[in-house]
Scaffold this active site. Structure first.
Site, mmCIF file in Angstrom:
data_model
loop_
_atom_site.group_PDB
_atom_site.id
_atom_site.type_symbol
_atom_site.label_atom_id
_atom_site.label_comp_id
_atom_site.label_asym_id
_atom_site.label_seq_id
_atom_site.Cartn_x
_atom_site.Cartn_y
_atom_site.Cartn_z
ATOM 1 N N SER A 68 5.699 12.475 -3.549
ATOM 2 C CA SER A 68 4.292 12.692 -3.857
ATOM 3 C C SER A 68 3.669 13.566 -2.770
ATOM 4 O O SER A 68 3.829 13.296 -1.579
ATOM 5 C CB SER A 68 3.576 11.344 -3.948
ATOM 6 N N LYS A 119 2.447 2.391 -5.021
ATOM 7 C CA LYS A 119 3.170 1.943 -6.209
ATOM 8 C C LYS A 119 2.393 2.235 -7.483
ATOM 9 O O LYS A 119 2.973 2.512 -8.532
ATOM 10 C CB LYS A 119 3.440 0.430 -6.124
ATOM 11 N N THR A 148 -8.518 -3.277 -1.048
ATOM 12 C CA THR A 148 -9.124 -4.573 -1.356
ATOM 13 C C THR A 148 -10.142 -4.987 -0.302
ATOM 14 O O THR A 148 -11.205 -5.492 -0.629
ATOM 15 C CB THR A 148 -8.010 -5.653 -1.476
ATOM 16 N N THR A 158 -6.132 -11.506 2.915
ATOM 17 C CA THR A 158 -7.211 -10.800 2.206
ATOM 18 C C THR A 158 -8.352 -11.759 1.846
ATOM 19 O O THR A 158 -9.362 -11.332 1.314
ATOM 20 C CB THR A 158 -6.682 -10.164 0.913
ATOM 21 N N GLN A 173 2.005 -5.818 -3.220
ATOM 22 C CA GLN A 173 2.387 -5.967 -1.800
ATOM 23 C C GLN A 173 3.732 -5.253 -1.563
ATOM 24 O O GLN A 173 4.003 -4.284 -2.241
ATOM 25 C CB GLN A 173 2.446 -7.444 -1.377
ATOM 26 N N ASP A 216 0.819 -1.227 0.000
ATOM 27 C CA ASP A 216 0.000 0.000 0.000
ATOM 28 C C ASP A 216 0.845 1.266 0.000
ATOM 29 O O ASP A 216 0.410 2.309 0.494
ATOM 30 C CB ASP A 216 -0.951 0.043 1.222
ATOM 31 N N GLU A 217 2.047 1.212 -0.556
ATOM 32 C CA GLU A 217 2.937 2.378 -0.511
ATOM 33 C C GLU A 217 2.564 3.449 -1.531
ATOM 34 O O GLU A 217 3.069 4.576 -1.453
ATOM 35 C CB GLU A 217 4.404 1.949 -0.770
ATOM 36 N N HIS A 219 -4.645 -1.230 -6.179
ATOM 37 C CA HIS A 219 -4.026 0.013 -6.622
ATOM 38 C C HIS A 219 -5.113 1.041 -6.835
ATOM 39 O O HIS A 219 -6.091 0.769 -7.529
ATOM 40 C CB HIS A 219 -3.323 -0.167 -7.968
ATOM 41 N N THR A 220 -4.953 2.218 -6.250
ATOM 42 C CA THR A 220 -5.866 3.301 -6.554
ATOM 43 C C THR A 220 -5.115 4.271 -7.443
ATOM 44 O O THR A 220 -4.055 4.768 -7.065
ATOM 45 C CB THR A 220 -6.308 4.019 -5.259
HETATM 46 P P1 IMP Z 1 -2.692 -12.740 1.432
HETATM 47 O O1 IMP Z 1 -1.739 -12.149 0.443
HETATM 48 O O2 IMP Z 1 -4.131 -12.455 1.118
HETATM 49 O O3 IMP Z 1 -2.426 -14.197 1.670
HETATM 50 O O4 IMP Z 1 -2.419 -12.014 2.845
HETATM 51 C C1 IMP Z 1 -1.198 -12.206 3.563
HETATM 52 C C2 IMP Z 1 -0.769 -10.921 4.266
HETATM 53 O O5 IMP Z 1 -0.421 -9.945 3.286
HETATM 54 C C3 IMP Z 1 -1.875 -10.261 5.108
HETATM 55 O O6 IMP Z 1 -1.264 -9.615 6.215
HETATM 56 C C4 IMP Z 1 -2.459 -9.222 4.179
HETATM 57 O O7 IMP Z 1 -3.072 -8.150 4.871
HETATM 58 C C5 IMP Z 1 -1.197 -8.764 3.464
HETATM 59 N N1 IMP Z 1 -1.469 -8.217 2.124
HETATM 60 C C6 IMP Z 1 -1.760 -8.908 1.006
HETATM 61 N N2 IMP Z 1 -1.902 -8.066 -0.037
HETATM 62 C C7 IMP Z 1 -1.682 -6.830 0.436
HETATM 63 C C8 IMP Z 1 -1.643 -5.534 -0.181
HETATM 64 O O8 IMP Z 1 -1.832 -5.355 -1.386
HETATM 65 N N3 IMP Z 1 -1.375 -4.499 0.647
HETATM 66 C C9 IMP Z 1 -1.115 -4.660 1.968
HETATM 67 N N4 IMP Z 1 -1.128 -5.838 2.578
HETATM 68 C C10 IMP Z 1 -1.392 -6.912 1.809
#
Ligand code: IMP
Length: 427
Positions: free
Chosen positions: A414, A16, A301, A128, A225, A13-14, A41-42
């Site tokens: 940004s 990107k 998400t 998620t 991620q 969520d940086e 992504h927003t």
């Molecule tokens: P998964 O990828 O759904 O298996 O989740 C595993 C871990 O990654 C959890 O802590 C999620 O909250 C985190 N996570 C997965 N995708 C994102 C993302 O796009 N942004 C931030 N955290 C994420």
């Protein structure tokens, strides 16, 4: 050789998507190399705010080829929904390509993700629930064969593969989770329904990308991620099941390490995390709440509130090494306006030792306490700054100190959500 990797330096969520979107304006190809619909992504383009989960942010640039490569996991139903939604908003998906070798996320993956999480009780990862972990498990288990996107193009092969999967998954559903067994038709029916809308996009992306690379195409590899959610280098087990680090771009696309020229490490001016796991600079009190409200820190998400805290330069220094970062893109600097002082974590202390980099052992990391340096804040609004010189002195001091602590030059800053609200130094 002109590939740039855009990689998250924290826990995802940086921002990107915004940096990829800026780079995509000059790119011929934008590629996602790992993850699936767990990403969010927003992208703000003019009047439009688009929320994307699967399709790379480059889709907004009609000339760029947009690729979901071999290392991704693709939920065909989400793909079709996103495809249709974009087309309805006037964004063409004609240039979208999806690897036939990418593994498909099927309804049982999402069901198992939820059941596994619930069974963990207090030890939940906070996934998620998009089926990411179970889909990558099937891929690495190899037998019975995981279902790949190619298989969706051949109903008999799809049926055969899903039957083999159900022979393993149904006993698990029945005897471990007390659920009814799944029938092959209920699994494949929703998938077959969307196949006609996505079939033309499925192709051999490895060959396509190699041809593009050797033809001199400018490429952007868009990480999803972040570094500390990497399966090997993140805060295991509170990680995702793929490799967001820059090296994952090679594995996930089939292009070799020498294809990468630059790595833009994207980070927020502070730190956030969704889901469980250690977070040394977390601020559960009013400072964290203020950052959350100002930064709209709620998951794209899942809508979950993100945990918020101060900048952690120890993480960023470690991420810079893991990713060979060549430039830092600092996002959401405007969220820090009006703090009298801004703390930055410059080292950790644990068990009587000082750590300059994230320790490998999870128990040590859990014991780490941040060592802060207080930097003076700034009160002038910065949303209209477009050049480095426009930024308030203390904001520049903050960025300079960040760059010094991390050992990587600032490439962009940004100061607001729109494309224009960016101070570009070297993107
Ligand atoms: P998964 O990828 O759904 O298996 O989740 C595993 C871990 O990654 C959890 O802590 C999620 O909250 C985190 N996570 C997965 N995708 C994102 C993302 O796009 N942004 C931030 N955290 C994420």
């Amino acid at each position: 050789m002109a590939a740039t990797v855009v990689v998250g330096m924290q826990w995802g969520d940086e921002g990107k998507g915004k940096i990829t979107d800026l780079l995509a304006a000059q790119a011929d190809v934008v590629v996602r190399y790992q993850g699936g619909s767990n990403a969010g992504h927003t992208v703000v383009a003019g009047e439009r705010t688009l929320k994307l989960h699967l399709v790379p942010s480059g889709i907004l640039h009609p000339k760029a080829l947009c690729v979901m490569a071999d290392g991704t996991v693709v939920d065909p139903v989400t793909l079709a929904r996103e495809h249709d939604g974009l087309e309805q908003q006037g964004v063409s998906c004609a240039n979208l390509r999806v690897s036939g070798n990418a593994h498909a996320i099927l309804p049982y993956h999402m069901l198992l993700d939820t059941l596994e999480e619930e069974s963990r009780g207090a030890g939940q990862i906070g996934t998620t629930r998009r089926g990411i972990g179970p889909a990558y498990c099937d891929k690495t288990a190899r037998v019975p064969q995981g279902v790949r996107m190619w298989d969706l193009l051949d109903e008999a092969a799809l049926r055969e593969r899903v039957e083999a999967q159900l022979a393993v998954k149904n006993p698990l559903l029945q005897h471990v989770y007390g659920r009814e067994p799944l029938q092959v038709d209920e699994v494949i029916a929703p998938v077959l329904e969307v196949v006609p809308r996505i079939a033309d996009h499925i192709t051999d992306t490895r060959v396509l990308l190699y041809e593009q690379m050797t033809g001199g195409a400018r490429m952007v590899f868009e990480g999803a991620q972040g570094t500390f959610l990497d399966l090997d280098y993140g805060t295991y087990p509170y990680v995702t099941s793929s490799h967001p680090v820059a090296g994952g771009a090679c594995l996930g696309t089939g292009l070799g390490p020498r294809s990468i020229e630059r790595v833009i490490g994207v980070c927020k001016a502070y730190t956030t995390r969704v889901g469980a796991g250690p977070f040394p600079t977390e601020q559960p009190g009013p400072d964290g709440d203020l950052i959350r409200e100002r930064g709209h820190e709620y998951g794209t998400t899942t809508g979950r509130p993100r945990r918020c805290g101060w900048l952690d330069a120890v993480m960023l220094r470690t991420a810079a090494a893991l990713n060979s970062a060549t430039g830092l893109a600092v996002m959401l600097l405007d969220v820090l306006n009006d703090f009298e002082t801004v703390p930055v974590c410059v080292a950790y202390e644990a068990e009587g030792r000082r750590y300059e980099c994230v320790p490998g052992r999870d128990a040590t990391y859990a014991a780490c306490r941040p060592v802060y340096e207080e930097l003076p804040g700034w009160t002038q609004p910065i949303a209209d700054c477009r050049r480095w010189e426009d930024l308030p002195d203390n904001a520049r001091r903050y960025l300079d100190r960040m760059s010094e602590l991390v050992g990587v030059p600032i490439a962009a800053v940004s100061v607001g959500p729109s494309r224009e609200q960016t101070v570009v130094l070297d993107l």
